[in-house]
Design an enzyme around this catalytic site. Structure first.
Site, PDB file in Angstrom:
ATOM      1  N   LYS A   1       0.826  -1.223   0.000  1.00 26.99           N
ATOM      2  CA  LYS A   1       0.000   0.000   0.000  1.00 26.99           C
ATOM      3  C   LYS A   1       0.859   1.271   0.000  1.00 26.99           C
ATOM      4  CE  LYS A   1      -3.648  -0.485  -0.390  1.00 26.99           C
ATOM      5  NZ  LYS A   1      -4.318  -0.835  -1.671  1.00 26.99           N
TER       6      LYS A   1
ATOM      7  N   ARG B   1       2.757  -0.995  -7.044  1.00 29.51           N
ATOM      8  CA  ARG B   1       2.168  -1.340  -8.341  1.00 29.51           C
ATOM      9  C   ARG B   1       2.362  -0.203  -9.341  1.00 29.51           C
ATOM     10  NH1 ARG B   1       1.561  -5.217 -11.632  1.00 29.51           N
ATOM     11  NH2 ARG B   1       1.067  -6.502  -9.816  1.00 29.51           N
TER      12      ARG B   1
ATOM     13  N   ARG C   1       5.523   5.395   2.304  1.00 31.43           N
ATOM     14  CA  ARG C   1       4.411   6.347   2.372  1.00 31.43           C
ATOM     15  C   ARG C   1       4.162   6.656   3.845  1.00 31.43           C
ATOM     16  NH1 ARG C   1      -1.506   4.208   0.430  1.00 31.43           N
ATOM     17  NH2 ARG C   1      -2.645   6.178   0.373  1.00 31.43           N
TER      18      ARG C   1
ATOM     19  N   GLY D   1      -6.737   3.701  -5.382  1.00 27.34           N
ATOM     20  CA  GLY D   1      -7.480   4.954  -5.330  1.00 27.34           C
ATOM     21  C   GLY D   1      -8.802   4.831  -4.600  1.00 27.34           C
TER      22      GLY D   1
ATOM     23  N   THR E   1     -11.541   5.055  -1.734  1.00 25.86           N
ATOM     24  CA  THR E   1     -11.776   6.040  -0.670  1.00 25.86           C
ATOM     25  C   THR E   1     -11.518   5.390   0.687  1.00 25.86           C
ATOM     26  OG1 THR E   1     -13.465   7.080  -2.034  1.00 25.86           O
ATOM     27  CG2 THR E   1     -13.460   7.659   0.294  1.00 25.86           C
TER      28      THR E   1
END
Length: 283
Positions: free
Chosen positions: A40, A44, A121, A247, A249
């Protein structure tokens, strides 16, 4: 290992009853670069973007060789790889390698020259994204808050939960530094991959030692998904966006929980910045 690579050897005969197909150029080689993490984080996207480069061939699926399938042996691993010419680099990605204790040693034993790419991230955002993905598959799991804390009133975070543990980048990195120098590990900012994909991919190309072919002209920003897409993919001239699982939510989380998690990750983040010599500005 280098000597064991097939160099122009004849391919094995096909099994009886199966007609040989047309000969394909190139050789199946072990990867020279691996995207080892993190889940995550944007792995990718990095794989899809880099495989546009004519000097890169990438395995589309995650082989999970160095964590789940190591017992199958290097020849099995090699057999999965795309064929490459001498001028091309083979790349694979399996984001769980970064948090797998045995992976650094196993990759080092394959080749100590392997280049490693880690896409990181903000660990709080990453954990929420991880939970959101799991929730879409298992709607009956406990709440994010319930899984995050062993004792919320005391602020005790449950580091045994994978979604939390993965974001402790400084801890996992130590295992890799036992085998590989920092010069062989490239860190991609998952945030900048969204705001400046060409800039981040430029650095990846430099790290791999290939010409900067992937530039601004390859990307457009998809407002619906909220991240960049390729104007054309490797396999066709059509625009290429990542799948519907990207993407998504995020689940709404109590701001107090987010603040407690920020406090928890802060020392790990600072240690990570100091170790890699890069400030990702997650505060």
């Amino acid at each position: 290992l280098q000597q064991s690579r097939p160099c122009g050897r004849a391919a094995p005969a096909p099994p009886a009853g199966i007609a040989p197909g047309p000969a394909r150029p190139g050789t199946k080689r072990l990867p020279r670069a691996i995207v080892v993490g993190v889940k995550k984080g944007g792995t990718r996207a990095v794989l899809e973007f880099i495989r546009v480069h004519p000097e890169v061939r990438a395995l589309g699926t995650e082989p999970h060789f160095f964590d789940r399938n190591y017992h199958r042996g290097l020849e099995w691993y090699r057999s999965l790889m795309p064929r490459t010419l001498d001028s091309q680099i083979t790349v694979e990605k399996t984001p769980s390698y970064f948090v797998t204790k045995e992976a650094p040693r196993r990759i080092f034993n394959m080749s100590r020259d392997t280049k490693l790419i880690v896409v990181v991230r903000n660990p709080v955002t990453r954990a929420i994204s991880d939970y959101t993905q799991t929730l879409s598959k298992k709607p009956d799991i406990p709440t994010f808050e319930g899984l995050t804390f062993r004792n919320r009133s005391l602020g005790l975070v449950d580091t045994s939960w994978n979604a939390i543990r993965i974001g402790m980048y400084a801890v996992h990195l130590q295992s890799w530094l036992q085998y590989f120098p920092l010069s062989q590990i490239h860190f991609v900012s998952g945030e900048k991959l969204i705001t400046d994909p060409a800039g981040e991919m430029g650095k990846v190309q430099d790290f791999l030692g290939i010409k900067r072919v992937i530039t601004d002209k390859h990307f457009y920003f998809n407002k619906t998904k909220g991240f960049p897409c390729l104007k054309k993919s490797e396999s066709s001239g059509l625009p290429r966006c990542l799948g519907k699982s990207k993407g998504r939510t995020h689940v709404q989380i109590d701001p107090e929980v987010i603040e407690q998690l920020r406090d928890f990750y802060r020392p790990y983040n600072i240690k990570f910045y100091e170790t890699v010599g890069q400030d990702f500005r997650w505060e």
